[in-house]
Scaffold this motif. Structure first.
Motif, PDB file in Angstrom:
ATOM      1  N   VAL A 182     -11.668   2.190   9.152  1.00 18.83           N
ATOM      2  CA  VAL A 182     -10.921   2.030   8.122  1.00 18.83           C
ATOM      3  C   VAL A 182     -11.647   1.123   6.787  1.00 18.83           C
ATOM      4  O   VAL A 182     -11.825  -0.011   7.171  1.00 18.83           O
ATOM      5  N   ALA A 183     -12.012   1.517   5.343  1.00 21.41           N
ATOM      6  CA  ALA A 183     -11.855   0.754   4.463  1.00 21.41           C
ATOM      7  C   ALA A 183     -10.821   0.855   3.822  1.00 21.41           C
ATOM      8  O   ALA A 183      -9.945   1.735   2.935  1.00 21.41           O
ATOM      9  N   VAL A 184     -10.554  -0.408   3.468  1.00 20.11           N
ATOM     10  CA  VAL A 184      -8.887  -0.768   2.854  1.00 20.11           C
ATOM     11  C   VAL A 184      -9.834  -1.546   1.067  1.00 20.11           C
ATOM     12  O   VAL A 184     -10.377  -2.117   1.605  1.00 20.11           O
ATOM     13  N   ILE A 185      -9.078  -1.199   0.447  1.00 19.39           N
ATOM     14  CA  ILE A 185      -9.149  -1.703  -0.910  1.00 19.39           C
ATOM     15  C   ILE A 185      -8.030  -1.880  -1.377  1.00 19.39           C
ATOM     16  O   ILE A 185      -6.802  -1.317  -1.683  1.00 19.39           O
ATOM     17  N   ALA A 186      -7.655  -2.905  -2.225  1.00 15.60           N
ATOM     18  CA  ALA A 186      -7.041  -3.518  -3.245  1.00 15.60           C
ATOM     19  C   ALA A 186      -7.301  -2.819  -4.330  1.00 15.60           C
ATOM     20  O   ALA A 186      -8.126  -2.813  -5.244  1.00 15.60           O
ATOM     21  N   LEU A 187      -6.393  -1.647  -4.510  1.00 16.95           N
ATOM     22  CA  LEU A 187      -6.237  -0.574  -5.643  1.00 16.95           C
ATOM     23  C   LEU A 187      -6.531  -1.087  -6.799  1.00 16.95           C
ATOM     24  O   LEU A 187      -6.939  -0.809  -7.721  1.00 16.95           O
ATOM     25  N   GLY A 188      -5.528  -1.945  -7.345  1.00 17.58           N
ATOM     26  CA  GLY A 188      -5.520  -2.554  -8.145  1.00 17.58           C
ATOM     27  C   GLY A 188      -6.428  -3.681  -9.136  1.00 17.58           C
ATOM     28  O   GLY A 188      -6.544  -3.804  -9.996  1.00 17.58           O
ATOM     29  N   GLY A 189      -7.544  -4.033  -8.039  1.00 12.07           N
ATOM     30  CA  GLY A 189      -8.799  -4.806  -9.154  1.00 12.07           C
ATOM     31  C   GLY A 189      -8.266  -6.115  -9.473  1.00 12.07           C
ATOM     32  O   GLY A 189      -7.261  -6.367  -9.291  1.00 12.07           O
TER      33      GLY A 189
END
Length: 336
Positions: A182-189
């Motif tokens: 699972v790649a977890v990304i805080a997409l808002g950065g």
């Protein structure tokens, strides 16, 4: 300035341990990397120059590891300190649908918050029971590449499952044929942290489409994740879009690569001012996966289509659960 509200002298030991756990986390986030760098430089200039030099050479040889899955350590993720960290807020992880451990996934984490406490607590530790809720899956939280240039600190970061947020890093994770990643990304950065005000529901997503292109390339499902309470942990100096402060923060972010929100909350011995987060519950809800077709060379129209469908699925997840976690019915997500 209002008078200081001091913490009671008599507090249960568990409360003191919770505060200590969060204090070390804030210290690690804000200062540990810089301290490790200073110690490394001092070691090079002192009697420990040879071990420091050997470590420096090893760093050079190991420089690609943060974008090749990192070096997660189950022992570090299970440290008892993370249970105290969880209970301080507290943090809870809610599963809405089972996930196949034979596949890889992208978790889109929203909102970023000031320090992404929910992302760290849920996906860099086992305190909220990720392994039990999603058996056979291993989470990796993507973060800025600059953290992995800091000696010693990089080892600590990778031990919790942190990896570089470079495109090559994400592609490496999704390319694992056996699945279970699972790649977890805080997409808002980092820019979204500047919008992390209490009650804020402004997500910086309209121009962030690279994750969709990579997901299509590998046929990886996108899983929306909304962390209720993430923006309630700190207050910031007012910085509305277009303000002088916001423009200055934006310029710094473009130069340094990291955002610098001017935040505050409470202290260790008083509740009026400091850098510790407020004790506010965080409920991180993991939605059902959005299935994407495997498209090795997706067109711009295909990326737009699936980006729009992802936003719709995220909005539906938020609307379904918001009343249960204290969001008024008239409040809705705002995409910018």
């Amino acid at each position: 300035m209002p008078p200081l509200r001091f913490a009671p002298l008599r507090l249960p030991l568990r409360r003191r341990l919770q505060t200590l756990a969060v204090l070390q986390w804030v210290f690690s986030f804000l200062l540990l990397g810089q301290l490790c760098t200073v110690l490394f430089v001092l070691a090079l200039r002192g009697p420990l120059w040879l071990p420091a030099l050997l470590y420096g050479l090893w760093l050079l040889a190991d420089r690609h590891t943060p974008r090749r899955g990192g070096r997660p350590c189950a022992w570090v993720r299970a440290w008892p300190v993370w249970r105290h960290f969880r209970d301080y807020f507290p943090i809870s992880l809610i599963r809405t649908a089972p996930l196949d451990p034979g596949r890889n996934y992208i978790f889109g984490f929203h909102p970023h918050g000031v320090l992404a406490a929910g992302a760290f607590g849920n996906f860099c530790t086992e305190a909220t029971g990720f392994g039990g809720l999603f058996p056979g899956l291993r989470p990796h939280l993507l973060t800025l590449p600059c953290w992995f240039r800091l000696p010693f600190f990089r080892e600590y970061a990778m031990a919790g499952g942190l990896v570089s947020s470079e495109a090559a890093s994400l592609e490496h994770l999704l390319g694992r044929e056996k699945g279970g990643t699972v790649a977890v990304i805080a997409l808002g950065g980092p820019p979204e942290s500047l919008d992390a005000h209490p009650g804020g529901l402004r997500l910086q997503l309209l121009r962030r489409k690279g994750f969709v292109r990579i997901a299509l390339k590998f046929g990886t499902p996108l899983v929306p994740v909304f962390s209720f309470g993430e923006n309630e942990l700190f207050r910031q100096i007012p910085n509305p879009p277009g303000s002088r402060l916001r423009r200055f923060q934006g310029r710094l972010q473009r130069i340094l690569g990291v955002a610098l929100p001017l935040f505050h909350a409470r202290g260790v011995f008083q509740y009026s001012f400091g850098l510790l987060p407020f004790r506010r519950p965080i409920h991180t809800v993991v939605g059902a996966p959005l299935e994407l077709p495997r498209t090795p060379n997706p067109s711009g129209e295909e990326v737009e289509l699936w980006h729009r469908r992802y936003l719709e699925k995220l909005e539906a997840l938020f609307e379904e659960h918001k009343l249960g976690y204290g969001v008024p019915p008239e409040r809705h997500l705002s995409f910018v």
